[in-house]
Design a protein around this motif. Structure first.
Motif, PDB file in Angstrom:
ATOM      1  N   ILE A 176       7.612  43.613 -40.729  1.00  0.00           N
ATOM      2  CA  ILE A 176       6.669  42.625 -41.265  1.00  0.00           C
ATOM      3  C   ILE A 176       5.476  42.477 -40.326  1.00  0.00           C
ATOM      4  N   TRP A 177       5.748  42.429 -39.007  1.00  0.00           N
ATOM      5  CA  TRP A 177       4.665  42.317 -38.029  1.00  0.00           C
ATOM      6  C   TRP A 177       3.740  43.531 -38.114  1.00  0.00           C
ATOM      7  N   ASP A 178       4.299  44.723 -38.225  1.00  0.00           N
ATOM      8  CA  ASP A 178       3.484  45.932 -38.369  1.00  0.00           C
ATOM      9  C   ASP A 178       2.623  45.867 -39.624  1.00  0.00           C
ATOM     10  N   ASP A 179       3.176  45.343 -40.716  1.00  0.00           N
ATOM     11  CA  ASP A 179       2.404  45.192 -41.955  1.00  0.00           C
ATOM     12  C   ASP A 179       1.270  44.184 -41.777  1.00  0.00           C
ATOM     13  N   ILE A 180       1.530  43.087 -41.056  1.00  0.00           N
ATOM     14  CA  ILE A 180       0.488  42.082 -40.804  1.00  0.00           C
ATOM     15  C   ILE A 180      -0.649  42.700 -39.993  1.00  0.00           C
ATOM     16  N   LEU A 181      -0.298  43.453 -38.949  1.00  0.00           N
ATOM     17  CA  LEU A 181      -1.335  44.092 -38.133  1.00  0.00           C
ATOM     18  C   LEU A 181      -2.142  45.094 -38.946  1.00  0.00           C
ATOM     19  N   GLU A 182      -1.469  45.854 -39.791  1.00  0.00           N
ATOM     20  CA  GLU A 182      -2.164  46.856 -40.607  1.00  0.00           C
ATOM     21  C   GLU A 182      -3.100  46.192 -41.615  1.00  0.00           C
ATOM     22  N   CYS A 183      -2.655  45.089 -42.187  1.00  0.00           N
ATOM     23  CA  CYS A 183      -3.429  44.420 -43.237  1.00  0.00           C
ATOM     24  C   CYS A 183      -4.551  43.537 -42.670  1.00  0.00           C
ATOM     25  N   PHE A 184      -4.235  42.745 -41.646  1.00  0.00           N
ATOM     26  CA  PHE A 184      -5.181  41.749 -41.141  1.00  0.00           C
ATOM     27  C   PHE A 184      -5.758  42.084 -39.764  1.00  0.00           C
ATOM     28  N   GLY A 185      -5.169  43.051 -39.086  1.00  0.00           N
ATOM     29  CA  GLY A 185      -5.634  43.402 -37.752  1.00  0.00           C
ATOM     30  C   GLY A 185      -6.980  44.106 -37.788  1.00  0.00           C
ATOM     31  N   GLN A 186      -7.626  44.095 -36.653  1.00  0.00           N
ATOM     32  CA  GLN A 186      -8.914  44.756 -36.520  1.00  0.00           C
ATOM     33  C   GLN A 186      -8.745  45.965 -35.600  1.00  0.00           C
ATOM     34  N   GLU A 187      -9.561  46.946 -35.803  1.00  0.00           N
ATOM     35  CA  GLU A 187      -9.453  48.169 -35.011  1.00  0.00           C
ATOM     36  C   GLU A 187      -9.945  47.914 -33.594  1.00  0.00           C
ATOM     37  N   VAL A 188      -9.105  48.238 -32.630  1.00  0.00           N
ATOM     38  CA  VAL A 188      -9.457  48.142 -31.217  1.00  0.00           C
ATOM     39  C   VAL A 188      -9.063  49.444 -30.538  1.00  0.00           C
ATOM     40  N   THR A 189      -9.703  49.723 -29.427  1.00  0.00           N
ATOM     41  CA  THR A 189      -9.349  50.892 -28.620  1.00  0.00           C
ATOM     42  C   THR A 189      -8.928  50.409 -27.250  1.00  0.00           C
ATOM     43  N   LEU A 190      -7.733  50.785 -26.850  1.00  0.00           N
ATOM     44  CA  LEU A 190      -7.216  50.468 -25.525  1.00  0.00           C
ATOM     45  C   LEU A 190      -7.381  51.691 -24.651  1.00  0.00           C
ATOM     46  N   SER A 191      -7.951  51.512 -23.483  1.00  0.00           N
ATOM     47  CA  SER A 191      -8.074  52.652 -22.572  1.00  0.00           C
ATOM     48  C   SER A 191      -7.683  52.222 -21.166  1.00  0.00           C
ATOM     49  N   GLU A 192      -7.008  53.140 -20.523  1.00  0.00           N
ATOM     50  CA  GLU A 192      -6.592  52.929 -19.143  1.00  0.00           C
ATOM     51  C   GLU A 192      -6.644  54.285 -18.467  1.00  0.00           C
ATOM     52  N   GLY A 193      -7.582  54.444 -17.566  1.00  0.00           N
ATOM     53  CA  GLY A 193      -7.788  55.751 -16.946  1.00  0.00           C
ATOM     54  C   GLY A 193      -8.340  56.724 -17.969  1.00  0.00           C
ATOM     55  N   THR A 249      -6.330  54.124 -30.263  1.00  0.00           N
ATOM     56  CA  THR A 249      -6.926  53.214 -31.238  1.00  0.00           C
ATOM     57  C   THR A 249      -5.808  52.660 -32.103  1.00  0.00           C
ATOM     58  N   LEU A 250      -5.842  51.343 -32.311  1.00  0.00           N
ATOM     59  CA  LEU A 250      -4.784  50.681 -33.076  1.00  0.00           C
ATOM     60  C   LEU A 250      -5.340  49.429 -33.739  1.00  0.00           C
ATOM     61  N   HIS A 251      -4.492  48.735 -34.479  1.00  0.00           N
ATOM     62  CA  HIS A 251      -4.859  47.465 -35.100  1.00  0.00           C
ATOM     63  C   HIS A 251      -4.231  46.325 -34.324  1.00  0.00           C
ATOM     64  N   ALA A 252      -5.018  45.280 -34.044  1.00  0.00           N
ATOM     65  CA  ALA A 252      -4.540  44.098 -33.337  1.00  0.00           C
ATOM     66  C   ALA A 252      -5.272  42.880 -33.890  1.00  0.00           C
ATOM     67  N   LEU A 253      -4.684  41.724 -33.689  1.00  0.00           N
ATOM     68  CA  LEU A 253      -5.335  40.474 -34.059  1.00  0.00           C
ATOM     69  C   LEU A 253      -6.112  39.974 -32.858  1.00  0.00           C
ATOM     70  N   ILE A 254      -7.404  39.705 -33.056  1.00  0.00           N
ATOM     71  CA  ILE A 254      -8.275  39.204 -31.996  1.00  0.00           C
ATOM     72  C   ILE A 254      -8.890  37.900 -32.506  1.00  0.00           C
ATOM     73  N   GLN A 255      -8.768  36.841 -31.703  1.00  0.00           N
ATOM     74  CA  GLN A 255      -9.318  35.537 -32.088  1.00  0.00           C
ATOM     75  C   GLN A 255      -9.970  34.894 -30.872  1.00  0.00           C
ATOM     76  N   PRO A 256     -11.069  34.166 -31.073  1.00  0.00           N
ATOM     77  CA  PRO A 256     -11.645  33.426 -29.946  1.00  0.00           C
ATOM     78  C   PRO A 256     -10.738  32.260 -29.574  1.00  0.00           C
TER      79      PRO A 256
END
Length: 107
Positions: A5-22, A27-34
């Motif tokens: 269910i959480w994966d479905d929520i991220l896919e449906c309502f999440g926004q595209e973000v790119t995580l980089s380290e080194g 690129t994945l979907h995550a919820l971002i809020q102020p």
């Protein structure tokens, strides 16, 4: 079940973000809020003009860990992880973090 269910929520309502380290980036979907506070403004005056003080809440998939060295790119802007933890273990695991604008002096 809850993980699906959480994966479905991220896919449906999440926004595209790119995580980089080194050298690695994902690129994945995550919820971002102020994170808004009544007593604290997102911008404050400083000797050099307005200073950004925005903070963002990040909630993303458990498979993509975050650390203070992780750079999060969202809507064309870079954000640094200030704190992060794996929440919901055993029920609905996900990464919860606080993001700040990346300091341009650190570039």
């Amino acid at each position: 079940m809850m993980e699906r269910i959480w994966d479905d929520i991220l896919e449906c309502f999440g926004q595209e973000v790119t995580l980089s380290e080194g050298e690695e980036a994902v690129t994945l979907h995550a919820l971002i809020q102020p994170i808004l506070e009544r007593e604290r403004l997102q911008e404050a005056p400083s000797p050099l003009g307005l200073e950004r003080r925005e903070r963002l809440r990040y909630m993303g998939p458990a498979e993509s860990p975050l650390s203070p060295d992780t750079l999060v790119k969202w809507k064309g802007r870079d954000y640094q992880v200030r704190s992060a933890c794996l929440a919901g273990e055993g029920v609905c695991p996900h990464w919860w973090a606080v993001l700040y604008p990346r300091e341009e002096a650190a570039l």
